[in-house]
Design a protein around this motif. Sequence first.
Motif, PDB file in Angstrom:
ATOM      1  N   ILE A   1     -13.057   6.944   3.524  1.00  0.00           N
ATOM      2  CA  ILE A   1     -13.601   5.781   2.820  1.00  0.00           C
ATOM      3  C   ILE A   1     -13.424   4.571   3.715  1.00  0.00           C
ATOM      4  N   PRO A   2     -14.218   3.523   3.558  1.00  0.00           N
ATOM      5  CA  PRO A   2     -14.087   2.344   4.418  1.00  0.00           C
ATOM      6  C   PRO A   2     -12.737   1.648   4.191  1.00  0.00           C
ATOM      7  N   LEU A   3     -12.124   1.255   5.280  1.00  0.00           N
ATOM      8  CA  LEU A   3     -10.863   0.525   5.190  1.00  0.00           C
ATOM      9  C   LEU A   3     -11.117  -0.918   4.784  1.00  0.00           C
ATOM     10  N   HIS A   4     -10.124  -1.504   4.082  1.00  0.00           N
ATOM     11  CA  HIS A   4     -10.122  -2.921   3.696  1.00  0.00           C
ATOM     12  C   HIS A   4     -11.290  -3.269   2.767  1.00  0.00           C
ATOM     13  N   GLU A   5     -11.865  -2.265   2.116  1.00  0.00           N
ATOM     14  CA  GLU A   5     -12.898  -2.513   1.109  1.00  0.00           C
ATOM     15  C   GLU A   5     -12.392  -1.990  -0.233  1.00  0.00           C
ATOM     16  N   GLU A   6     -12.376  -2.879  -1.220  1.00  0.00           N
ATOM     17  CA  GLU A   6     -11.799  -2.536  -2.521  1.00  0.00           C
ATOM     18  C   GLU A   6     -12.663  -1.520  -3.263  1.00  0.00           C
ATOM     19  N   PHE A   7     -11.991  -0.571  -3.916  1.00  0.00           N
ATOM     20  CA  PHE A   7     -12.657   0.356  -4.812  1.00  0.00           C
ATOM     21  C   PHE A   7     -11.831   0.463  -6.087  1.00  0.00           C
ATOM     22  N   THR A   8     -12.393   1.043  -7.121  1.00  0.00           N
ATOM     23  CA  THR A   8     -11.735   1.114  -8.425  1.00  0.00           C
ATOM     24  C   THR A   8     -11.366   2.550  -8.761  1.00  0.00           C
ATOM     25  N   LEU A   9     -10.255   2.682  -9.454  1.00  0.00           N
ATOM     26  CA  LEU A   9      -9.794   3.964  -9.986  1.00  0.00           C
ATOM     27  C   LEU A   9      -9.802   3.850 -11.500  1.00  0.00           C
ATOM     28  N   ASP A  10     -10.701   4.582 -12.139  1.00  0.00           N
ATOM     29  CA  ASP A  10     -10.887   4.461 -13.578  1.00  0.00           C
ATOM     30  C   ASP A  10      -9.641   4.893 -14.340  1.00  0.00           C
ATOM     31  N   ALA A  11      -9.550   4.399 -15.575  1.00  0.00           N
ATOM     32  CA  ALA A  11      -8.416   4.746 -16.434  1.00  0.00           C
ATOM     33  C   ALA A  11      -8.411   6.238 -16.732  1.00  0.00           C
ATOM     34  N   GLN A  12      -7.204   6.801 -16.770  1.00  0.00           N
ATOM     35  CA  GLN A  12      -7.007   8.220 -17.084  1.00  0.00           C
ATOM     36  C   GLN A  12      -7.870   9.111 -16.187  1.00  0.00           C
ATOM     37  N   SER A  13      -7.863   8.843 -14.894  1.00  0.00           N
ATOM     38  CA  SER A  13      -8.685   9.620 -13.967  1.00  0.00           C
ATOM     39  C   SER A  13      -7.896   9.947 -12.709  1.00  0.00           C
ATOM     40  N   VAL A  14      -8.424  10.907 -11.953  1.00  0.00           N
ATOM     41  CA  VAL A  14      -7.826  11.344 -10.695  1.00  0.00           C
ATOM     42  C   VAL A  14      -8.930  11.455  -9.655  1.00  0.00           C
ATOM     43  N   ILE A  15      -8.677  10.953  -8.449  1.00  0.00           N
ATOM     44  CA  ILE A  15      -9.608  11.127  -7.343  1.00  0.00           C
ATOM     45  C   ILE A  15      -8.830  11.656  -6.146  1.00  0.00           C
ATOM     46  N   GLU A  16      -9.529  12.301  -5.228  1.00  0.00           N
ATOM     47  CA  GLU A  16      -8.925  12.786  -3.994  1.00  0.00           C
ATOM     48  C   GLU A  16      -9.689  12.200  -2.808  1.00  0.00           C
ATOM     49  N   ILE A  17      -8.934  11.745  -1.822  1.00  0.00           N
ATOM     50  CA  ILE A  17      -9.505  11.089  -0.653  1.00  0.00           C
ATOM     51  C   ILE A  17      -9.128  11.910   0.571  1.00  0.00           C
ATOM     52  N   PRO A  18     -10.110  12.369   1.371  1.00  0.00           N
ATOM     53  CA  PRO A  18      -9.793  13.162   2.562  1.00  0.00           C
ATOM     54  C   PRO A  18      -9.145  12.298   3.649  1.00  0.00           C
ATOM     55  N   LEU A  19      -8.109  12.844   4.277  1.00  0.00           N
ATOM     56  CA  LEU A  19      -7.439  12.226   5.420  1.00  0.00           C
ATOM     57  C   LEU A  19      -7.593  13.160   6.608  1.00  0.00           C
ATOM     58  N   GLU A  20      -8.179  12.665   7.700  1.00  0.00           N
ATOM     59  CA  GLU A  20      -8.446  13.471   8.888  1.00  0.00           C
ATOM     60  C   GLU A  20      -7.471  13.089   9.995  1.00  0.00           C
TER      61      GLU A  20
END
Length: 684
Positions: free
Chosen positions: A208-227
């Motif tokens: 995901i782009p660095l230093h750009e804000e994103f939202t995490l919805d209530a009662q939710s889970v997301i996964e972000i790949p790290l290379e």
Amino acid sequence: MDDESNDNSDENSDDGSENQGLSLRHDESKLSYLPNKLDDMVSNTLMDMPIGSHKVWYAVEINADPAPPEKVFDVSCAVQSSCSIEIGISNPTNDDINFHIETTNSQCLSAAKHLHLLPNESTTFQIIYSPTIIGTFNASIIFQNEAIGEFWYDLKLNALPPEPTQLQDMKCELGKSSKQMIWLQNPTDEILHLTPQCSNTNCFHLDIPLHEEFTLDAQSVIEIPLEFIPSMLGLCNQTAVINFKSLEIGDWRFHVKGYGLVPSKVDPVYVSSLLGASASLILPFHNPFNEPLRVTVELIDKENNNNPAVQQPVFRLLLKHTHHIALQPKGILEIPFTFAPENMTFFETTCCINVKRQADAPFVDDEGNPFDHLQWHIPIFGIPELVTIDSNGAIVHCQSRSRLEERLEITLNNQAASVIEERKNTLLTRAVTPAPQDSFLMDDEIMLNEDFEYRLIYSDDASKALIEQAVGLSLIRKIINSSTNSIRLVFHLVFAPFKPFNAGVQLVVTAKKRGVWKFPLRFHASSPQVDDTISIESVGLNKESVVTFHLHSQEKFPVPFEAFFEHRSDAAFTVLPKYGELLPLGTQGTAFTITYKPSTYGKTHRAKLIIQTKNMQWTYAIKGLPKDYVPPSGHSTVQSSNHSLVHRKRNFVQENLKLATSGISSPIKGAPILQSKLNPIKPF
């Protein structure tokens, strides 16, 4: 205490005397009240006080202040985690006690609502604190019982930023990359606003782009790949802190370590070329280090891995210099080579890339092992292709809604010179013969025990859907000619189309150790026979005659359809509906209405109605019949005379001979029409 006087009835006096905890002393005029709990207050309590022969009434309102807490707990906990608060509770009485438990500001507190204690029993009551937002908060827990009253505890809650999470160590060979997922869970009912940060972008990259804000919805889970892309051997400063900064929860940190490993196995590279032609390919090599390197590139024969082979005729490097090539830090070296096969054989070679440091200093891993150089061995597999392009290939024809079974035979040639000689016999179809003759072998032919893969390549998605449903292909025999070394494959072909189409495909046959052959093949499904003939009799000129019939799909679910008339059909017919869904089997089906409206007399109108779905087609012959003519019946009203009518035929030739002069349109005015000897024409 406030005293007020009111005039109330004796009934109210009786109600006031029932209040518990009140005692009236007439000599001192004092009122005593002992509350058992915080909400045990008396409002508008009535009391009477006799004065002589009169009675005076007072209304009393009592507000009870809370007692001091039994204990104050200072609790600190990081968000996204939990801790427990333990409170010792005992029952000093000889009776069972039931407590009702309440918590204030309890969004992050979880505890039981009731507690039962036996006589003289002691226990530990547990409260779970799970903060979700950073900050300091006050809360309390209250134990209530009707008999002994209530007591409570004060909670000073301090929510700290989340504890750093240590991710799994990432190990990867130099020149490759590895990934793992970072799980972000929001258990709160609020939306979290996160800004990603990475302390080491040289080796670690977020998806995901660095230093750009994103939202995490209530009662939710997301996964972000790290290379992770290693740039050195071993650990060697290949660590990073991945931080998700948030106003709600503070810094959400993840720590990770990466280890660079010595290169070992590299994924193979595949290249293909037409037989007798050549194909070129560029093999990119990325310098994973943050320092310049010296690179040497060689092609190594598969059978002799220790010595460089003489350049194979089929594989050739196109580099001007192959030794001591300077490569900048994080640079890319493009290695071009060609592949030119001369026969249908699977080819293989290995591209060896040898790298050294500029100052000949060795590479050292975490255990102190030195490496004078590092090598990457990249396998290269060459696959020759033979494509038949001189004709349209075999044509398989079948009428729609019918079934055809045939044998499809193809010949796999091994040399480019034999292609022209056997061009006409590379692919053909024949009827299925009885079992003994069907497996007949020619001279010098033997059965071949080798694996072949085959598939069809379609021109577009529409033809793919039609052919996949209508065509079945299976390899039943593999035969090789020992004298010519050519291979003959026999397929069992089943063609059962449901609707008309004409589409071409490529039959691709692959032998793992030989090559790839491609043959053109065409499937032609002609129009089916008419399903039914529908006759509609006219009721009059420009008047509508209507016929309705039902039709259902061949599937277990509704399918879209289109209904239309063939372009050569008469315009006197219309059909409704033209589009919609065809109801499935087991239902009454979809109703179709055909309207016939003739505009001329005495003609039989014809049309062909086509109803088609994605995989099926129905055809109906429509006939519009004229209305039957009934001659009028009755008696004539014309009265005939007594004399008969005599019809004489005129002799126009004799009448013309008797004319004295010609007509007005004659070029010779006044002359007779025909010149005769009796009346010659005289000049003027």
